[in-house]
Design a protein around this motif. Structure first.
Motif, short mmCIF file in Angstrom:
data_model
loop_
_atom_site.label_atom_id
_atom_site.label_comp_id
_atom_site.label_asym_id
_atom_site.label_seq_id
_atom_site.Cartn_x
_atom_site.Cartn_y
_atom_site.Cartn_z
N PRO A 28 47.71 40.37 75.51
CA PRO A 28 46.64 41.01 74.74
C PRO A 28 45.39 40.13 74.69
O PRO A 28 45.49 38.92 74.44
CB PRO A 28 47.22 41.14 73.33
CG PRO A 28 48.61 40.61 73.38
CD PRO A 28 48.74 39.80 74.62
N GLY A 31 38.97 40.57 75.93
CA GLY A 31 38.11 40.69 77.09
C GLY A 31 37.13 39.54 77.26
O GLY A 31 37.23 38.51 76.61
N HIS A 34 38.23 34.64 80.77
CA HIS A 34 37.91 33.34 81.38
C HIS A 34 39.22 32.68 81.82
O HIS A 34 40.30 33.31 81.71
CB HIS A 34 37.13 32.45 80.40
CG HIS A 34 37.75 32.36 79.04
ND1 HIS A 34 38.96 31.74 78.82
CD2 HIS A 34 37.36 32.83 77.83
CE1 HIS A 34 39.28 31.80 77.54
NE2 HIS A 34 38.33 32.48 76.91
N GLY A 36 41.09 30.57 80.46
CA GLY A 36 42.11 30.52 79.41
C GLY A 36 42.98 31.77 79.48
O GLY A 36 44.21 31.69 79.54
N SER A 39 45.10 31.90 82.62
CA SER A 39 46.30 31.05 82.64
C SER A 39 47.48 31.81 82.03
O SER A 39 48.62 31.67 82.47
CB SER A 39 46.06 29.73 81.91
OG SER A 39 45.97 29.93 80.52
N TYR A 145 52.35 37.17 75.74
CA TYR A 145 51.75 35.85 75.96
C TYR A 145 50.55 35.62 75.06
O TYR A 145 49.66 36.47 74.97
CB TYR A 145 51.34 35.71 77.45
CG TYR A 145 52.56 35.68 78.35
CD1 TYR A 145 53.26 36.85 78.64
CD2 TYR A 145 53.04 34.48 78.86
CE1 TYR A 145 54.39 36.83 79.42
CE2 TYR A 145 54.19 34.46 79.65
CZ TYR A 145 54.86 35.63 79.92
OH TYR A 145 56.00 35.62 80.69
N GLY A 147 47.75 32.26 73.60
CA GLY A 147 47.26 30.90 73.84
C GLY A 147 47.42 30.02 72.61
O GLY A 147 47.25 30.48 71.47
N GLN A 153 47.32 32.00 64.98
CA GLN A 153 47.69 33.34 65.44
C GLN A 153 49.09 33.32 66.07
O GLN A 153 49.91 34.21 65.83
CB GLN A 153 46.66 33.82 66.46
CG GLN A 153 47.01 35.10 67.17
CD GLN A 153 45.86 35.63 68.01
OE1 GLN A 153 44.98 36.28 67.50
NE2 GLN A 153 45.84 35.32 69.29
#
Ligand code: AMP
Length: 281
Positions: A28, A31, A34, A36, A39, A145, A147, A153
């Motif tokens: 999710p 938009g 980049h 990040g 990956s 997935y 970050g 979060q």
């Protein structure tokens, strides 16, 4: 890669994969993708048969005074970035597709949403948990997935998945940074050239704390002092918080023994940036 805007069309496509027992990953995003985001998509691609990337600037996680309207959007750019990283489907629903008229159902996680970001952004996490729940129900992936960039979060989502018995595995991925250390973020484009230079103070302050930790400094207030001193040396930086917390409860800890999260939020001009350091012995 296929770009899909309607839930029904997406589910029809996913059904054939589900029926064959093929694994589906969900990434999710909001938009303006980049490296990040890429990956996460790459990791999802490595670990699953199919990857769905959602691009949705979710209005329910923005407070009225926040940047919902000006948040950067660029579909062509996102299609290219998602496809090159390995996405099979880019799901780009409209606001009314996900929030039809009279929508009024929310998912709320307690305690861990009420600290840190939750103090400055009280409705934020309810918006995040609601949209992630909707996306999980729509896509029914085996893996989702996130970050480490948005460390709180990730903690909130893991808690929600555990406590509400979602059958999905939550995968956290490391922070991807610019060459000078600034954590990549779609919001970095708001920074003027001088603000962009000032923004490096966030990662630099964490680097100093990491060096102190490695040298044996385990006292939270001393580590916080090191970070604050570096940030205060930057005239354009205005600290919101610098905290050392437990990695699961997000409660402040006085000393770091095994693991800890050092989190900070700093305003550079009008742009609020976050960064963190996950310490694992
Ligand atoms: P966003 O589009 O900002 O909502 O982010 C979508 C996902 O990408 C979230 O799980 C973020 O934590 C993750 N993400 C954003 N920036 C980075 C980064 N610099 N490194 C790793 N993950 C990131």
């Amino acid at each position: 890669m296929q770009t899909i805007t309607k839930i029904a069309e997406l589910q029809e496509k996913l059904n054939s994969w589900h029926k064959k027992g093929e694994s589906i990953a969900l990434v999710p995003t909001m938009g303006y993708l980049h490296e990040g985001h890429q990956s996460l998509i790459r990791k999802a691609y490595e670990q699953n048969d199919h990857v769905v990337v959602s691009v949705f600037v979710n209005p329910t996680q923005f407070a009225p005074e926040e940047d919902l309207e000006k948040y950067p959007r660029d579909l062509r750019h996102d299609q290219l970035k998602a496809e090159t990283a390995g996405a099979n489907i880019l799901f780009t629903p409209s606001v009314t597709e996900l929030y039809p008229m009279n929508f009024n159902s929310y998912v709320k996680v307690g305690d861990v949403t009420e600290v840190l970001e939750g103090l400055t952004r009280p409705i934020h996490f309810q918006g995040v948990t609601t949209i992630v729940t909707k996306l999980l129900h729509i896509v029914q992936p085996q893996m989702i997935y996130f970050g480490q960039k948005d460390a709180q979060q990730l903690v909130v989502i893991k808690k929600m998945v555990r406590e509400l018995n979602f059958s999905v595995k939550v995968i956290g991925c490391p922070i991807i940074r610019e060459e000078d250390g600034l954590a990549k973020s779609s919001r970095n484009i708001y920074l003027s050239p001088s603000e962009r230079q000032a923004a490096v103070s966030l990662s630099q302050s964490l680097k100093l704390a990491k060096a102190a930790l490695i040298n044996g400094q385990r006292t939270s207030h001393k580590l916080i002092k090191i970070i604050v001193q570096r940030l205060e040396a930057e005239p354009l930086a205005e600290i919101d918080y610098v905290k050392v917390v437990d990695t699961q409860t997000l409660k402040a800890i006085d000393r770091i023994d095994q693991t800890a999260l050092i989190l900070l939020a700093v305003k550079i001009g009008k742009t609020r940036l976050i960064d963190n350091l996950l310490y694992q012995k």
